[in-house]
Design a protein around this motif. Structure first.
Motif: not given
Length: 180
Positions: A63-92
């Protein structure tokens, strides 16, 4: 489990930022600063940049805010998939690495706290305990769900002069199997 994520969980400040962004869905640096006034601007921006470069966070808007750019952050989809994959693979091993980093992060928070000269063990609202229980998976799930309901209203509290930031970490140990 990716090493960058494990390092992030072990770092109390990065972990706070990650959990805040995850719980809100997305956040700007300004919102994070308002929530965590104890994190300097330089540290905040350095961590956001590193966590984005490491693939832990992603920029979902600018977002452009008074001459500067404000970034909006979210958790990366890859990270959430890594967590899900760890559970699905039962990766001890990956689960153990993540748990170790989690405990190291908590240990660092306690180390920082106990190193201060202004602590008050009775008044500061810190502590830890263990409650050995026998429970079925269903009973345990029900109890954890109830604890979540108790904590849920606190998650939306805003920082005020009367409110200090506390982290509530709940660890459910694996079941102990008796030797035959």
């Amino acid at each position: 489990m990716n090493e960058n994520m494990a390092e992030c969980v072990a770092n109390p400040t990065k972990c706070k930022l990650l959990l805040e962004i995850y719980s809100k869905g997305q956040a700007t640096a300004k919102q994070l600063t308002d929530t965590y006034s104890d994190i300097t601007h330089a540290t905040l921006y350095r961590y956001l940049k590193k966590m984005t470069a490491d693939g832990i966070l992603k920029v979902v808007a600018e977002n452009q805010i008074r001459g500067t750019v404000e970034r909006v952050y979210a958790v990366a989809d890859d990270l959430l998939m890594d967590m899900q994959r760890m559970v699905e693979e039962n990766n001890g091993p990956a689960y153990m690495m993540l748990f170790t980093k989690f405990v190291m992060g908590l240990t660092e928070e306690f180390r920082q706290y106990t190193s201060r000269s202004d602590i008050n063990l009775l008044q500061d609202g810190s502590g830890f305990s263990v409650a050995p229980i026998y429970a079925t998976t269903e009973e345990l799930t029900a109890a954890l769900t109830e604890m979540g309901k108790i904590i849920e209203p606190l998650l939306t509290n805003e920082k005020t002069p009367e409110r200090d930031l506390h982290n509530i970490a709940i660890i459910t140990t694996p079941p102990k199997k008796e030797k035959k």
